[in-house]
Design a protein around this motif. Sequence first.
Motif, PDB file in Angstrom:
ATOM      1  N   LYS A 747      32.762 -10.195  48.076  1.00  0.00           N
ATOM      2  CA  LYS A 747      31.484 -10.893  48.103  1.00  0.00           C
ATOM      3  C   LYS A 747      31.764 -12.331  48.521  1.00  0.00           C
ATOM      4  O   LYS A 747      32.908 -12.803  48.422  1.00  0.00           O
ATOM      5  CB  LYS A 747      30.800 -10.847  46.736  1.00  0.00           C
ATOM      6  CG  LYS A 747      31.604 -11.483  45.624  1.00  0.00           C
ATOM      7  CD  LYS A 747      30.838 -11.376  44.305  1.00  0.00           C
ATOM      8  CE  LYS A 747      31.631 -12.026  43.176  1.00  0.00           C
ATOM      9  NZ  LYS A 747      30.911 -11.950  41.887  1.00  0.00           N
ATOM     10  N   PRO A 748      30.751 -13.052  49.004  1.00  0.00           N
ATOM     11  CA  PRO A 748      31.000 -14.416  49.482  1.00  0.00           C
ATOM     12  C   PRO A 748      31.598 -15.301  48.390  1.00  0.00           C
ATOM     13  O   PRO A 748      31.282 -15.158  47.206  1.00  0.00           O
ATOM     14  CB  PRO A 748      29.613 -14.902  49.905  1.00  0.00           C
ATOM     15  CG  PRO A 748      28.840 -13.653  50.177  1.00  0.00           C
ATOM     16  CD  PRO A 748      29.350 -12.638  49.209  1.00  0.00           C
ATOM     17  N   ILE A 749      32.508 -16.183  48.817  1.00  0.00           N
ATOM     18  CA  ILE A 749      33.030 -17.181  47.881  1.00  0.00           C
ATOM     19  C   ILE A 749      32.195 -18.444  48.047  1.00  0.00           C
ATOM     20  O   ILE A 749      31.907 -18.884  49.158  1.00  0.00           O
ATOM     21  CB  ILE A 749      34.519 -17.479  48.136  1.00  0.00           C
ATOM     22  CG1 ILE A 749      34.775 -17.823  49.617  1.00  0.00           C
ATOM     23  CG2 ILE A 749      35.394 -16.293  47.729  1.00  0.00           C
ATOM     24  CD1 ILE A 749      36.195 -18.289  49.889  1.00  0.00           C
ATOM     25  N   THR A 750      31.807 -19.004  46.944  1.00  0.00           N
ATOM     26  CA  THR A 750      30.893 -20.158  46.945  1.00  0.00           C
ATOM     27  C   THR A 750      31.422 -21.198  45.976  1.00  0.00           C
ATOM     28  O   THR A 750      31.851 -20.858  44.865  1.00  0.00           O
ATOM     29  CB  THR A 750      29.478 -19.734  46.521  1.00  0.00           C
ATOM     30  OG1 THR A 750      29.011 -18.723  47.434  1.00  0.00           O
ATOM     31  CG2 THR A 750      28.519 -20.907  46.548  1.00  0.00           C
ATOM     32  N   TRP A 751      31.448 -22.441  46.400  1.00  0.00           N
ATOM     33  CA  TRP A 751      31.855 -23.512  45.500  1.00  0.00           C
ATOM     34  C   TRP A 751      31.063 -24.769  45.828  1.00  0.00           C
ATOM     35  O   TRP A 751      30.572 -24.956  46.937  1.00  0.00           O
ATOM     36  CB  TRP A 751      33.359 -23.777  45.576  1.00  0.00           C
ATOM     37  CG  TRP A 751      33.863 -24.396  46.854  1.00  0.00           C
ATOM     38  CD1 TRP A 751      34.079 -25.710  47.082  1.00  0.00           C
ATOM     39  CD2 TRP A 751      34.171 -23.704  48.062  1.00  0.00           C
ATOM     40  NE1 TRP A 751      34.522 -25.896  48.368  1.00  0.00           N
ATOM     41  CE2 TRP A 751      34.603 -24.690  48.987  1.00  0.00           C
ATOM     42  CE3 TRP A 751      34.143 -22.367  48.451  1.00  0.00           C
ATOM     43  CZ2 TRP A 751      34.986 -24.373  50.279  1.00  0.00           C
ATOM     44  CZ3 TRP A 751      34.532 -22.059  49.730  1.00  0.00           C
ATOM     45  CH2 TRP A 751      34.962 -23.036  50.630  1.00  0.00           C
ATOM     46  N   THR A 752      30.934 -25.621  44.838  1.00  0.00           N
ATOM     47  CA  THR A 752      30.126 -26.846  44.958  1.00  0.00           C
ATOM     48  C   THR A 752      30.957 -28.023  44.478  1.00  0.00           C
ATOM     49  O   THR A 752      31.494 -28.017  43.359  1.00  0.00           O
ATOM     50  CB  THR A 752      28.843 -26.754  44.109  1.00  0.00           C
ATOM     51  OG1 THR A 752      28.075 -25.628  44.546  1.00  0.00           O
ATOM     52  CG2 THR A 752      28.012 -28.025  44.246  1.00  0.00           C
ATOM     53  N   ARG A 753      31.055 -29.041  45.354  1.00  0.00           N
ATOM     54  CA  ARG A 753      31.661 -30.313  45.006  1.00  0.00           C
ATOM     55  C   ARG A 753      30.532 -31.332  44.858  1.00  0.00           C
ATOM     56  O   ARG A 753      29.368 -31.055  45.205  1.00  0.00           O
ATOM     57  CB  ARG A 753      32.633 -30.754  46.101  1.00  0.00           C
ATOM     58  CG  ARG A 753      33.703 -29.737  46.457  1.00  0.00           C
ATOM     59  CD  ARG A 753      34.660 -29.455  45.317  1.00  0.00           C
ATOM     60  NE  ARG A 753      35.423 -30.630  44.960  1.00  0.00           N
ATOM     61  CZ  ARG A 753      36.336 -30.661  43.991  1.00  0.00           C
ATOM     62  NH1 ARG A 753      36.569 -29.558  43.274  1.00  0.00           N
ATOM     63  NH2 ARG A 753      36.993 -31.744  43.698  1.00  0.00           N
ATOM     64  N   PRO A 754      30.809 -32.500  44.323  1.00  0.00           N
ATOM     65  CA  PRO A 754      29.724 -33.464  44.109  1.00  0.00           C
ATOM     66  C   PRO A 754      28.897 -33.767  45.354  1.00  0.00           C
ATOM     67  O   PRO A 754      27.695 -33.988  45.270  1.00  0.00           O
ATOM     68  CB  PRO A 754      30.478 -34.716  43.626  1.00  0.00           C
ATOM     69  CG  PRO A 754      31.722 -34.177  42.994  1.00  0.00           C
ATOM     70  CD  PRO A 754      32.092 -32.979  43.806  1.00  0.00           C
ATOM     71  N   GLU A 755      29.526 -33.779  46.568  1.00  0.00           N
ATOM     72  CA  GLU A 755      28.798 -34.199  47.762  1.00  0.00           C
ATOM     73  C   GLU A 755      28.572 -33.068  48.758  1.00  0.00           C
ATOM     74  O   GLU A 755      27.933 -33.276  49.790  1.00  0.00           O
ATOM     75  CB  GLU A 755      29.552 -35.337  48.457  1.00  0.00           C
ATOM     76  CG  GLU A 755      29.651 -36.595  47.589  1.00  0.00           C
ATOM     77  CD  GLU A 755      30.443 -37.701  48.277  1.00  0.00           C
ATOM     78  OE1 GLU A 755      31.203 -37.369  49.224  1.00  0.00           O
ATOM     79  OE2 GLU A 755      30.285 -38.866  47.898  1.00  0.00           O
ATOM     80  N   VAL A 756      29.126 -31.871  48.467  1.00  0.00           N
ATOM     81  CA  VAL A 756      29.004 -30.796  49.432  1.00  0.00           C
ATOM     82  C   VAL A 756      29.095 -29.461  48.705  1.00  0.00           C
ATOM     83  O   VAL A 756      29.773 -29.346  47.668  1.00  0.00           O
ATOM     84  CB  VAL A 756      30.091 -30.902  50.527  1.00  0.00           C
ATOM     85  CG1 VAL A 756      31.473 -30.722  49.954  1.00  0.00           C
ATOM     86  CG2 VAL A 756      29.821 -29.922  51.667  1.00  0.00           C
ATOM     87  N   ALA A 757      28.405 -28.456  49.244  1.00  0.00           N
ATOM     88  CA  ALA A 757      28.520 -27.084  48.732  1.00  0.00           C
ATOM     89  C   ALA A 757      28.781 -26.167  49.917  1.00  0.00           C
ATOM     90  O   ALA A 757      28.223 -26.370  51.005  1.00  0.00           O
ATOM     91  CB  ALA A 757      27.242 -26.676  48.008  1.00  0.00           C
ATOM     92  N   MET A 758      29.670 -25.159  49.704  1.00  0.00           N
ATOM     93  CA  MET A 758      30.039 -24.258  50.808  1.00  0.00           C
ATOM     94  C   MET A 758      30.039 -22.826  50.325  1.00  0.00           C
ATOM     95  O   MET A 758      30.279 -22.544  49.145  1.00  0.00           O
ATOM     96  CB  MET A 758      31.422 -24.636  51.359  1.00  0.00           C
ATOM     97  CG  MET A 758      31.410 -25.900  52.208  1.00  0.00           C
ATOM     98  SD  MET A 758      33.060 -26.415  52.729  1.00  0.00           S
ATOM     99  CE  MET A 758      33.478 -27.586  51.448  1.00  0.00           C
ATOM    100  N   SER A 759      29.800 -21.927  51.297  1.00  0.00           N
ATOM    101  CA  SER A 759      29.831 -20.489  51.024  1.00  0.00           C
ATOM    102  C   SER A 759      30.327 -19.774  52.273  1.00  0.00           C
ATOM    103  O   SER A 759      29.879 -20.081  53.379  1.00  0.00           O
ATOM    104  CB  SER A 759      28.427 -19.993  50.653  1.00  0.00           C
ATOM    105  OG  SER A 759      28.457 -18.589  50.459  1.00  0.00           O
ATOM    106  N   PHE A 760      31.325 -18.822  52.079  1.00  0.00           N
ATOM    107  CA  PHE A 760      31.900 -18.093  53.213  1.00  0.00           C
ATOM    108  C   PHE A 760      32.038 -16.617  52.888  1.00  0.00           C
ATOM    109  O   PHE A 760      32.248 -16.225  51.738  1.00  0.00           O
ATOM    110  CB  PHE A 760      33.272 -18.660  53.595  1.00  0.00           C
ATOM    111  CG  PHE A 760      33.212 -19.979  54.300  1.00  0.00           C
ATOM    112  CD1 PHE A 760      33.027 -20.031  55.667  1.00  0.00           C
ATOM    113  CD2 PHE A 760      33.307 -21.175  53.580  1.00  0.00           C
ATOM    114  CE1 PHE A 760      32.956 -21.259  56.323  1.00  0.00           C
ATOM    115  CE2 PHE A 760      33.234 -22.393  54.225  1.00  0.00           C
ATOM    116  CZ  PHE A 760      33.058 -22.440  55.599  1.00  0.00           C
TER     117      PHE A 760
END
Length: 899
Positions: A747-760
């Motif tokens: 399933k997609p990996i998703t993570w959130t940092r204070p200034e950016v969020a990404m999902s792949f």
Amino acid sequence: MSEQQPKKKRWPYVLGGIVLFLVLVVSIALWRLDAFLLETARTEAAKYSQQLGRPVMIGDISTKLVPYLGVKVENVVVGAAEGEQVPLTELRRVDVSMALWPALTSRGKDIQVQNAEVNGLTVNVVRLPDGTTNVSRLQEKLARQQPKEEEPPAEETPTDLSGVRVDRAALTDATIRFIDQSGGAQARELAISDLDIEVKDLRVGQPLEVALNAAVLAQQQNLHVTVKTAPLPASLTPVPERVVLKAEPIDISPLGPFLGPDVGLQAGKVQADWTAELGAAVPGGNGPTNIKGGLRAEGLSFAGTEGGKALDVVLDTDVTGDMKTGDLTLRKLLMELGPARLTGKGQVKGLLTETPAVQDFELVGQNLDPAVLAEYYPPLRKQLANQVAGPIGLVVRGGGTQQSQALTAEMDLTPVRLNIPEQLSKEAGAPMQVTARITGAAASGGALRFDAKADLTGVDMRPGLLLDKRPGQTFTVDTAGTYQPESGKRPMKVDLGRLNVALLDSTLTGTASVALAGQGARQTTTFALALKSPRLNADELLMTDEEIASVTGGAPVEEEGPQDPKRFNGMRGDMLFEIGALRMNEMDLSNMVAELKMVDDLITVERFTTGIYGGTVSAGGSTVRLGPEPAQRPFELKAEVRGMDVAQAMSKRVPRKVLDGRFDGQLNLTGVGYEMESLKQRLAGAIQGNLMGGAFSGMDIPAAVSAPLVKALPFAGKMLTDEGMTQLAEQLPFGVTIKNGVAQLSKPITWTRPEVAMSFDGGIGLDGTLDLAGTVNLGPPLIQKMTLGKATPTDPVPLALKLTGKAWSPQVTGLDVKPAAVAIAKMAAASAATELLGEKGKEVGKVITGGTDAAKEAAKAEAEKRQRELEEKARQEAEAARKRAEEEAKKRLKGIFKK
């Protein structure tokens, strides 16, 4: 009135008539039976004629029923092949008689042969003008016809022949003629004549005696051999107990041409007077052993000898022994092969007891140099193939204190030059010694106690293309244990209670045992091995590809070909390895414990734990099968990883750092073979885990997407500073499914940092090729920084993209920055309107921007497109896998029907 004549009796005439009729019927039946048997035999003979390439003829077959069942075959001839003038064999008569009634009433279980005699057999061995013989030609023809045996035949249970009895079996008046036609028209002829072999009273429970007498190149019989066996078992398999060999002086020079050029015998005489009571020295035998007498061969001369040297061979023995108690007495032991000499004397008592006694025992070898022997017997040069040269030192002596006596054997190979292809080499003078000591039997079972030491310092092991051990480097083996010979149902067993190995700078200590039971296909080998080492550097001990190339001169090494898939059948073993520090394949393992079990070709990992890359790995339950070749060895890997440094683990396998962090997780993988090409096609399974404190070192993804985004803005902006990596979440759980060598995210990996969020989402190939698609959501602070404060969004701005290329040098593709750039431009315009018009400007800004909906919709559309692409790719891969499976099934079915 006349007296009445007595009436004649008619029944004798009637009975006589009946008997005469029966005799006539039986005679006709036997005549027809003989004709049928002869016709059948000649039909079979015609078939053998085709196979042998020479005619097979049978003169006559006759049978009789009374007073016993008899069969006589006469005038059997195996004729000459094309280009030959003399028949191969001629047989005057075969006569077999047996009791008919016991065979009939027992339905063939009670076979009583009264006599079986072969008379007048003549075998003609002809040396042809080209130097070959008719016998060698026949052997070559039969060898070409022999079908290749794909699998060894299964061992059969011995047949019960307890109902068979042979009163007499004999070969009488046989002759082996040697005819030399290589010298032209005048052929030379010699013979072994008057050859008789006789066996009497062959039956279960009775000893068997076989007598052979022959006249070898003489008018009178001069060779006598007698073999006596133990009482025969139900299988009638003989166990020889006594052998007597007597030969008057025989000049064997005339036989030289018939032994072939490979032997090259030119002259020599032999004689023998030797008797052996074998006892327990042969498998299945019992009792003491006594060998007395000897044989002598004088003046043996062979073609190609240096200086015409003649070889004398002498064996003179007076030896007694008892395998049960371990007694050995050498009253006389002399073996001579030219200059080589082995002598023995002395006595050993009770070697298989706890307190052996030794009296003046000595066994000494002198001038045991194979290269020197080859000067007397040139064919030995070819057999040695220049592999061994130099005198071998051999001494066995008895000694010790009265309370502790032992036999010590010393073999010194230091003066010997060795060159064993694909194994080892050693120069003359380089150290190589083996010492063994036998100290009697252990307290239980009569197993011999021994210790042995081997110093292989002078040996070069590199020709074996495995160990990088050079001459002068340390290689010693020190062992002690017990040896239990096979006895009855008890298997042969060797126990090594002490096993110490020093190889280069590494040391190994432990124990080992092996037991062999059964025979042939039913043989089982049970073993156990336990080894410990404080430090083992396998990379230092094993040869690299560059070192192998230097040894072979750059010649390609033949790859291991297919082997018998059943070669490990019957193997049963347990292995335990405990190594404090192990260097292997540029990996450093600590506190490694490996417990393995082997059953046939299946190796199961019962327990495996080690420290590696700052973490720990355990792999209990993993398996591998040792198939016919390396590319066909299926495996299953079950492993649990805790706290492993990912950067260290990948550092030797990628040209640049890819990932930082520590990994906790489980691996459950299956595959076939260990080469990358095989794994790409057949590796499958799953990896589940959690990456802690991770960072993607391949690129700074937000900075990579900021550059094209800033360029697309209608006003001046500033791209983000490239930090060289992308920070991931402190805890990043993920799962991948591996199929056909591709790791696909579950399933997609998703993570959130204070200034950016990404999902792949997507996959990564085993060669490091990325195939990922995802979304980068740039937070308001980053947008404000990129626009130099001109735009201040309230929500993140999404950008859809793909990551391709190698993981250590990835590329951003499929990035459409236009929707995001338009959205940011509108945000900047709205901000400007607010500054100019105040509160009224806010309403204008809403109209201008339309929020970030456009960018979001664009990113969503790209994500949906990518999902469709992934689904289509998965469907194509499934269809390709289905077709491959169908093709493999067709091939297997085709192979089955071909068989």
